[in-house]
Design a protein around this motif. Structure first.
Motif, PDB file in Angstrom:
ATOM      1  N   GLY A 140      -1.723  16.926  -4.329  1.00  0.00           N
ATOM      2  CA  GLY A 140      -1.452  16.917  -5.772  1.00  0.00           C
ATOM      3  C   GLY A 140      -2.716  16.660  -6.583  1.00  0.00           C
ATOM      4  N   ASP A 141      -3.543  15.731  -6.077  1.00  0.00           N
ATOM      5  CA  ASP A 141      -4.904  15.558  -6.597  1.00  0.00           C
ATOM      6  C   ASP A 141      -4.995  15.083  -8.045  1.00  0.00           C
ATOM      7  N   THR A 142      -3.947  14.439  -8.548  1.00  0.00           N
ATOM      8  CA  THR A 142      -4.012  14.050  -9.967  1.00  0.00           C
ATOM      9  C   THR A 142      -4.635  12.669 -10.174  1.00  0.00           C
ATOM     10  N   ALA A 143      -4.570  11.801  -9.162  1.00  0.00           N
ATOM     11  CA  ALA A 143      -5.020  10.392  -9.286  1.00  0.00           C
ATOM     12  C   ALA A 143      -4.233   9.655 -10.368  1.00  0.00           C
ATOM     13  N   GLN A 144      -3.010  10.107 -10.632  1.00  0.00           N
ATOM     14  CA  GLN A 144      -2.210   9.473 -11.696  1.00  0.00           C
ATOM     15  C   GLN A 144      -1.230   8.431 -11.164  1.00  0.00           C
ATOM     16  N   VAL A 145      -0.884   8.544  -9.876  1.00  0.00           N
ATOM     17  CA  VAL A 145       0.222   7.710  -9.376  1.00  0.00           C
ATOM     18  C   VAL A 145      -0.137   6.217  -9.367  1.00  0.00           C
ATOM     19  N   GLY A 146      -1.366   5.874  -8.938  1.00  0.00           N
ATOM     20  CA  GLY A 146      -1.765   4.458  -8.946  1.00  0.00           C
ATOM     21  C   GLY A 146      -1.677   3.866 -10.355  1.00  0.00           C
ATOM     22  N   PRO A 147      -2.399   4.465 -11.328  1.00  0.00           N
ATOM     23  CA  PRO A 147      -2.296   3.950 -12.696  1.00  0.00           C
ATOM     24  C   PRO A 147      -0.850   3.962 -13.218  1.00  0.00           C
ATOM     25  N   LEU A 177       4.306   1.776   2.013  1.00  0.00           N
ATOM     26  CA  LEU A 177       5.449   2.337   1.292  1.00  0.00           C
ATOM     27  C   LEU A 177       5.210   3.818   1.126  1.00  0.00           C
ATOM     28  N   THR A 178       6.189   4.635   1.479  1.00  0.00           N
ATOM     29  CA  THR A 178       5.989   6.058   1.198  1.00  0.00           C
ATOM     30  C   THR A 178       7.245   6.653   0.608  1.00  0.00           C
ATOM     31  N   MET A 179       7.071   7.530  -0.360  1.00  0.00           N
ATOM     32  CA  MET A 179       8.207   8.277  -0.890  1.00  0.00           C
ATOM     33  C   MET A 179       8.095   9.702  -0.380  1.00  0.00           C
ATOM     34  N   VAL A 201       0.850  -1.196   0.000  1.00  0.00           N
ATOM     35  CA  VAL A 201       0.000   0.000   0.000  1.00  0.00           C
ATOM     36  C   VAL A 201       0.890   1.253   0.000  1.00  0.00           C
ATOM     37  N   PRO A 202       0.976   1.955  -1.137  1.00  0.00           N
ATOM     38  CA  PRO A 202       1.696   3.232  -1.140  1.00  0.00           C
ATOM     39  C   PRO A 202       0.853   4.289  -0.417  1.00  0.00           C
ATOM     40  N   VAL A 203       1.443   4.957   0.541  1.00  0.00           N
ATOM     41  CA  VAL A 203       0.713   5.994   1.290  1.00  0.00           C
ATOM     42  C   VAL A 203       1.514   7.293   1.211  1.00  0.00           C
ATOM     43  N   LYS A 204       0.796   8.394   1.106  1.00  0.00           N
ATOM     44  CA  LYS A 204       1.477   9.683   0.907  1.00  0.00           C
ATOM     45  C   LYS A 204       1.263  10.590   2.107  1.00  0.00           C
ATOM     46  N   GLN A 205       2.303  11.333   2.469  1.00  0.00           N
ATOM     47  CA  GLN A 205       2.148  12.366   3.498  1.00  0.00           C
ATOM     48  C   GLN A 205       1.698  13.651   2.811  1.00  0.00           C
ATOM     49  N   ARG A 219      -6.857   9.211  -4.753  1.00  0.00           N
ATOM     50  CA  ARG A 219      -6.040  10.368  -5.145  1.00  0.00           C
ATOM     51  C   ARG A 219      -5.466  10.977  -3.888  1.00  0.00           C
ATOM     52  N   ALA A 220      -4.434  11.809  -4.070  1.00  0.00           N
ATOM     53  CA  ALA A 220      -3.857  12.513  -2.919  1.00  0.00           C
ATOM     54  C   ALA A 220      -4.545  13.864  -2.796  1.00  0.00           C
ATOM     55  N   THR A 221      -4.800  14.296  -1.552  1.00  0.00           N
ATOM     56  CA  THR A 221      -5.582  15.523  -1.377  1.00  0.00           C
ATOM     57  C   THR A 221      -4.772  16.787  -1.698  1.00  0.00           C
ATOM     58  N   ILE A 238      -2.484  -1.673  -3.535  1.00  0.00           N
ATOM     59  CA  ILE A 238      -3.722  -0.904  -3.350  1.00  0.00           C
ATOM     60  C   ILE A 238      -3.338   0.530  -3.009  1.00  0.00           C
ATOM     61  N   THR A 239      -3.842   1.477  -3.816  1.00  0.00           N
ATOM     62  CA  THR A 239      -3.564   2.890  -3.529  1.00  0.00           C
ATOM     63  C   THR A 239      -4.864   3.606  -3.191  1.00  0.00           C
ATOM     64  N   GLY A 240      -4.708   4.821  -2.655  1.00  0.00           N
ATOM     65  CA  GLY A 240      -5.869   5.680  -2.459  1.00  0.00           C
ATOM     66  C   GLY A 240      -6.387   6.127  -3.823  1.00  0.00           C
ATOM     67  N   THR A 292       7.138  16.738 -16.824  1.00  0.00           N
ATOM     68  CA  THR A 292       6.249  17.907 -16.708  1.00  0.00           C
ATOM     69  C   THR A 292       6.883  18.958 -15.804  1.00  0.00           C
ATOM     70  N   ARG A 293       6.574  20.210 -16.054  1.00  0.00           N
ATOM     71  CA  ARG A 293       7.065  21.330 -15.239  1.00  0.00           C
ATOM     72  C   ARG A 293       5.895  22.248 -14.912  1.00  0.00           C
ATOM     73  N   VAL A 294       5.887  22.759 -13.667  1.00  0.00           N
ATOM     74  CA  VAL A 294       4.911  23.806 -13.345  1.00  0.00           C
ATOM     75  C   VAL A 294       5.532  25.112 -13.854  1.00  0.00           C
TER      76      VAL A 294
HETATM   77  C1  LIG Z   1       3.719  18.935 -13.351  1.00  0.00           C
HETATM   78  C2  LIG Z   1       3.960  18.615 -11.903  1.00  0.00           C
HETATM   79  C3  LIG Z   1       5.139  19.031 -11.304  1.00  0.00           C
HETATM   80  C4  LIG Z   1       5.349  18.771  -9.953  1.00  0.00           C
HETATM   81  N1  LIG Z   1       6.491  19.199  -9.401  1.00  0.00           N
HETATM   82  C5  LIG Z   1       6.672  18.998  -8.100  1.00  0.00           C
HETATM   83  C6  LIG Z   1       7.844  19.468  -7.488  1.00  0.00           C
HETATM   84  O1  LIG Z   1       8.709  20.042  -8.126  1.00  0.00           O
HETATM   85  N2  LIG Z   1       7.987  19.243  -6.166  1.00  0.00           N
HETATM   86  C7  LIG Z   1       7.028  18.588  -5.445  1.00  0.00           C
HETATM   87  O2  LIG Z   1       7.204  18.398  -4.227  1.00  0.00           O
HETATM   88  N3  LIG Z   1       5.911  18.108  -6.021  1.00  0.00           N
HETATM   89  C8  LIG Z   1       5.711  18.303  -7.307  1.00  0.00           C
HETATM   90  N4  LIG Z   1       4.599  17.848  -7.885  1.00  0.00           N
HETATM   91  C9  LIG Z   1       3.671  17.103  -7.108  1.00  0.00           C
HETATM   92  C10 LIG Z   1       4.061  15.657  -7.135  1.00  0.00           C
HETATM   93  O3  LIG Z   1       4.304  15.184  -8.407  1.00  0.00           O
HETATM   94  C11 LIG Z   1       2.924  14.865  -6.624  1.00  0.00           C
HETATM   95  O4  LIG Z   1       2.706  15.254  -5.288  1.00  0.00           O
HETATM   96  C12 LIG Z   1       3.215  13.385  -6.637  1.00  0.00           C
HETATM   97  O5  LIG Z   1       3.677  12.967  -7.881  1.00  0.00           O
HETATM   98  C13 LIG Z   1       1.982  12.589  -6.331  1.00  0.00           C
HETATM   99  O6  LIG Z   1       0.953  12.973  -7.194  1.00  0.00           O
HETATM  100  P1  LIG Z   1      -0.422  13.321  -6.577  1.00  0.00           P
HETATM  101  O7  LIG Z   1      -0.200  14.089  -5.343  1.00  0.00           O
HETATM  102  O8  LIG Z   1      -1.264  13.903  -7.625  1.00  0.00           O
HETATM  103  O9  LIG Z   1      -0.935  11.857  -6.155  1.00  0.00           O
HETATM  104  P2  LIG Z   1      -2.156  11.028  -6.727  1.00  0.00           P
HETATM  105  O10 LIG Z   1      -1.807  10.439  -8.028  1.00  0.00           O
HETATM  106  O11 LIG Z   1      -3.415  11.830  -6.625  1.00  0.00           O
HETATM  107  O12 LIG Z   1      -2.129   9.891  -5.612  1.00  0.00           O
HETATM  108  C14 LIG Z   1      -2.792   8.638  -5.796  1.00  0.00           C
HETATM  109  C15 LIG Z   1      -2.251   7.642  -4.800  1.00  0.00           C
HETATM  110  O13 LIG Z   1      -0.894   7.343  -5.095  1.00  0.00           O
HETATM  111  C16 LIG Z   1      -0.182   7.096  -3.888  1.00  0.00           C
HETATM  112  N5  LIG Z   1       0.900   8.078  -3.768  1.00  0.00           N
HETATM  113  C17 LIG Z   1       0.997   9.297  -4.357  1.00  0.00           C
HETATM  114  N6  LIG Z   1       2.165   9.891  -4.018  1.00  0.00           N
HETATM  115  C18 LIG Z   1       2.804   9.038  -3.193  1.00  0.00           C
HETATM  116  C19 LIG Z   1       4.047   9.070  -2.495  1.00  0.00           C
HETATM  117  N7  LIG Z   1       4.883  10.125  -2.569  1.00  0.00           N
HETATM  118  N8  LIG Z   1       4.380   8.013  -1.722  1.00  0.00           N
HETATM  119  C20 LIG Z   1       3.564   6.940  -1.631  1.00  0.00           C
HETATM  120  N9  LIG Z   1       2.389   6.854  -2.263  1.00  0.00           N
HETATM  121  C21 LIG Z   1       2.007   7.882  -3.035  1.00  0.00           C
HETATM  122  C22 LIG Z   1      -1.199   7.189  -2.753  1.00  0.00           C
HETATM  123  O14 LIG Z   1      -1.748   5.903  -2.530  1.00  0.00           O
HETATM  124  C23 LIG Z   1      -2.261   8.105  -3.354  1.00  0.00           C
HETATM  125  O15 LIG Z   1      -3.538   7.926  -2.782  1.00  0.00           O
HETATM  126  C24 LIG Z   1       4.372  18.074  -9.208  1.00  0.00           C
HETATM  127  C25 LIG Z   1       3.213  17.652  -9.838  1.00  0.00           C
HETATM  128  C26 LIG Z   1       2.991  17.915 -11.175  1.00  0.00           C
HETATM  129  C27 LIG Z   1       1.720  17.462 -11.834  1.00  0.00           C
END
Ligand SMILES: Cc1cc2nc3c(=O)[nH]c(=O)nc-3n(C[C@H](O)[C@H](O)[C@H](O)COP(=O)(O)OP(=O)(O)OC[C@H]3O[C@@H](n4cnc5c(N)ncnc54)[C@H](O)[C@@H]3O)c2cc1C
Length: 269
Positions: free
Chosen positions: A124-131, A60-62, A5-9, A120-122, A116-118, A226-228
């Motif tokens: 970053g909010d992308t919901a991309q990390v699991g997929p 697991l957390t990064m 289970v990946p978990v995010k702070q 989305r993270a509250t 198993i992931t959440g 990607t870059r902000v």
């Molecule tokens: C273009 C872009 C640039 C960014 N640049 C930066 C930057 O320079 N510095 C910075 O600090 N952040 C940056 N971020 C944010 C960072 O990429 C995200 O916080 C991180 O990739 C997780 O994405 P999310 O928060 O949308 O997670 P989501 O995809 O919404 O998370 C879904 C699930 O994945 C798992 N998960 C997500 N992140 C982790 C983690 N770290 N460890 C374990 N499990 C995890 C959890 O189960 C979570 O419920 C950037 C994001 C984007 C889109």
């Protein structure tokens, strides 16, 4: 069965501030907690482990060293093991590089049955990390899972119900597979006293870049395609008018005023 289970702070508040220079989140400004939606992923994993009667749940957390706190919380809820993925080279990762590192760590934990992931993270909010993890590991993926209805160890399959707009979609996946779960998956448990004591004593493995088979150029900011480029608060350019309709006469006046405005704007005649 082994479930990872990946978990995010995440910041404890939604009042997140951004650094306009770097386009990154100011993480030092707010207290941090486990991503609330990841508690449902942990709950699902703990229930599956308990009903299967064996196996383990690995959290697991990064993140930077203080992210260890979320592993402690995971252990207090019943997780067997926690691993912190921490290295300055992981910093600045976008969702591509984040899921790359998490997938490499999961690769080291094989054989596994489920990730198993959440939802989305509250923050970053992308919901991309699991997929993303599922893609790197090249394993089947089901998102928005609301119920796990069957696990067949002999056939190496898991059957789930995905929440879709007008009901549920039933999907059977071969394992290992990745599920992202929604709140409906199960009511959350509270930490037990025993769990809290275990969490207090727990020591966590820490894996850095040297422990993972990922080329340096694919890590952190370097490995993030990607870059902000700009952060801005949206400017409200529309003019608004508040009509106070406190009593019955006020409601009648407000109705007349709204009708006049709509007529002036050509919306009604
Ligand atoms: C273009 C872009 C640039 C960014 N640049 C930066 C930057 O320079 N510095 C910075 O600090 N952040 C940056 N971020 C944010 C960072 O990429 C995200 O916080 C991180 O990739 C997780 O994405 P999310 O928060 O949308 O997670 P989501 O995809 O919404 O998370 C879904 C699930 O994945 C798992 N998960 C997500 N992140 C982790 C983690 N770290 N460890 C374990 N499990 C995890 C959890 O189960 C979570 O419920 C950037 C994001 C984007 C889109």
């Amino acid at each position: 069965m082994r479930i990872v289970v990946p978990v995010k702070q995440v910041p404890a508040t939604d009042a997140v501030t951004m650094d306009p220079e770097t386009g990154t989140m100011v993480r030092s400004a707010a207290a941090s907690v486990i991503n609330p939606l990841d508690l449902y992923a942990l709950e699902a994993a703990l229930r599956l482990r308990d009903s299967s009667g064996d196996g383990d749940v690995v959290a697991l957390t990064m993140g930077p060293p203080p992210a260890e706190a979320v592993l402690r919380e995971a252990v207090s809820l019943g997780c067997d093991r926690g691993i912190l993925l921490s290295d300055t080279r992981f910093g600045g990762a976008d969702t591509w590089a984040t899921s790359r590192v998490l997938a490499a760590a999961i690769e080291r934990l094989k054989p596994i049955d489920l990730v198993i992931t959440g939802e989305r993270a509250t923050d970053g909010d992308t919901a991309q990390v699991g997929p993303g993890i599922a893609a790197w590991l090249d394993i089947p993926l089901a998102t928005y899972v609301a119920h796990v209805t069957g696990v067949d160890g002999a056939a190496a399959t898991v059957t789930v119900e995905r929440l879709v707009e007008d009901g549920y979609q039933i999907v059977r996946l071969s394992t290992p597979a990745l599920l992202t779960v929604v709140k409906e998956i199960a009511p959350l448990r509270l930490p037990t006293l025993d769990g809290v004591m275990r969490a207090r004593r727990a020591e966590f493995e820490r894996w850095g870049a040297v422990d993972l088979a990922v080329p340096a150029e694919e890590l952190g900011l370097k490995g993030s395609p990607t870059r902000v480029v700009n952060i801005a608060t949206p400017q409200v350019t529309r003019e608004g008018e508040t009509i106070d309709a406190g009593d019955e006469a006020g409601v009648a006046q407000a109705a007349v005023r709204i009708a006049d405005l709509l007529e002036d704007a050509g919306v009604v005649r």
